[in-house]
Structure formats: structure tokens, C-alpha cells
Design a protein around this motif. Sequence first.
Motif, PDB file in Angstrom:
ATOM      1  N   LEU A  28       0.835  -1.200   0.000  1.00 17.80           N
ATOM      2  CA  LEU A  28       0.000   0.000   0.000  1.00 17.80           C
ATOM      3  C   LEU A  28       0.868   1.248   0.000  1.00 17.80           C
ATOM      4  N   LEU A  98      -4.596  -2.584   8.538  1.00 21.19           N
ATOM      5  CA  LEU A  98      -4.891  -3.358   7.341  1.00 21.19           C
ATOM      6  C   LEU A  98      -5.285  -4.780   7.712  1.00 21.19           C
ATOM      7  N   SER A 128      -7.726  -4.817   2.717  1.00 26.37           N
ATOM      8  CA  SER A 128      -6.775  -4.843   1.607  1.00 26.37           C
ATOM      9  C   SER A 128      -6.950  -6.083   0.732  1.00 26.37           C
ATOM     10  N   SER A 159      -4.006  -2.634  -3.614  1.00 24.29           N
ATOM     11  CA  SER A 159      -2.775  -1.941  -3.992  1.00 24.29           C
ATOM     12  C   SER A 159      -2.251  -2.435  -5.331  1.00 24.29           C
TER      13      SER A 159
END
Length: 305
Positions: A28, A98, A128, A159
Motif C-alpha cells: 500500500l 490493514l 486490503s 494496492s
Amino acid sequence: MQNMFDFNGFKSGFVTLVGRPNAGKSTLLNAIMGKKIAITSNTAQTTRHRFRAVKTTEDYQLVIVDTPGIHKPHDALGEELNTSAIKALEDVDVVAMLIDSSMPVGTGDEWVANQLKRIRTPKVLVLSKTDLVDDAAVEAQRKAALELCEWDCVVTCSSETGEGVDAFVDTVVGLMPEGPQWFPEDMETDQPIEVVVAEFIREKILRTFRDEIPHAIGVQTEEMKYVRKKDLYTIRAIIYTEHDSQKGMIIGKGGSAIKRIGTEARTDLERILGCRVFLDLSVKVKKNWRRDASQIRRFGYGEGA
């Protein structure tokens, strides 16, 4: 004349990324920065430094603090990394936890969330790796994660695809106070270049080997010399292992493994440094260094960073 408390709407602050190992914190960070500045791999303890990246625009300066994954420690290194991650919760403006959308919420996530309950800092839940699961799985993960703690905001992101990364930045900036530009606008990380070099070498070892070897590896940059006429950096680094057998594996038959590590690392280092690189790697044994807190700090890991 602008007084010392008038920032004309400019925001600045620190956001700490926390979570279990492999939750996607470093990935990220790289996605936010738009380039690779933090190492990544599927191996636990990939991040050993409390790594700070700085993103500056006309409207804000965001300092992103990437931390080692919080986990049940098995040695002094694990304890040191946990201490570093927990200390990174102090004196920041936002904490983002996360949680991997593709993995069930478990006791590890509960333990991390419990560390957050004692602080009053705004908390953002980040689900995530949403590219790995469907919408129903993300929603189920959201419901489970909402039970862990009281969150100020919830963001879903990938990401790898970039989806939700800008939304995460907007959310964090929205929670930050107005303030000064703490770092020069061209600064992207607070880590010394020697540390960055050592970490990119270690990343290649993590990606080449499995099981016990990656955890037993420490890397130190011994020397960096730039020759302007040749536009060349000569870098000498030492890879430390805990046992002779590990040293042999890192070197490989006829030096094949260490040659591969050097070739792959040099590609990243030339991109980072913007010039040609001659990389000289050697391997030494330092018995059981992960059990020695003083040695861990000499490597610069955890609170030694």
C-alpha cells in the motif's frame, strides 16, 4: 504576513500502517507513492524497519509510517519488531489497520486491534487485497472486522490494481490537522540510503529462498562510493547468516545463488540511485544473532532503526 499558526488550509500529518504480517502494508505504501521504495515479499518479518515515506502535494504532506507486522514473537528479533510497531502508534495523527480481505479475521487481528483500543487517535480500517476476492467476501470481512474495534472510517482497496488507494489517501488527509511542511518536498523517505540498499538486497534473498533462511538473514551496507566521471556507485555489502549451512545456500553451487541475488538487487539499486552500480556481496556467519538484542539493534532492525 502569514503567522506561525496560519497554514492556509495546508494539511500535514503522520499515518501509521499496522496489521498482521503480510496484510499488505508495504505494498500500500508503494502504491501511494507511485513507485517502489519499500521492499515486499510473502515472507513474515519482511519489514524490519519502522519505515517512513513522505508524499507531498500542493495541499498536504502525508508521512506514512510502515511498521513490522505485529505477531506472536518467537525470538528477540520478533520481540524487537513488535516493540517497534507498537511504538509507532504513539504521536501520530491517524492509525490505519490493514486486514487481508482474502484471509479470515482471526486471533492475530484481534490482538492487533486490542492494541488500538487504548489510543484515542483516529482509526481507519483498511480491507486490503480486494482483487483476490469477490464483493460478497469483502462484505463478510467488513462485518467481521467491524466487531474488532471502533473505527472512524472504513476503506476497501487493492494496492495491486490501484482501486481504492486514492480514496484511502483522501480519507487519511481528511482526518489530518492543518500544519506545516515537515520535510522538503523532494524527500520521499527518511531512511538513510545505506539502509535502503541493504533492504533491497535482503528482499532478493526473501524472494529466492523459503522457510528458515530468510528469517536468519541480516544485511549491512559496508561501503558506498560514487565516481562522478564514470557515473558509477561501487557498493560493498555483507549478508549475515546464523549457520554455516545457510551461508553455503546463499552462495550456491559455484556462486550461482549469490550471483542471482546481486544481479536482481542491482537492477533495483540502479533505478533508485539513477546510475550504474557495481555491487560486491559477501557472506559471513554471525551465530544466533536473532537472539541477541544488541546485535539486532546493530543491524538497525526494530527500535535500532
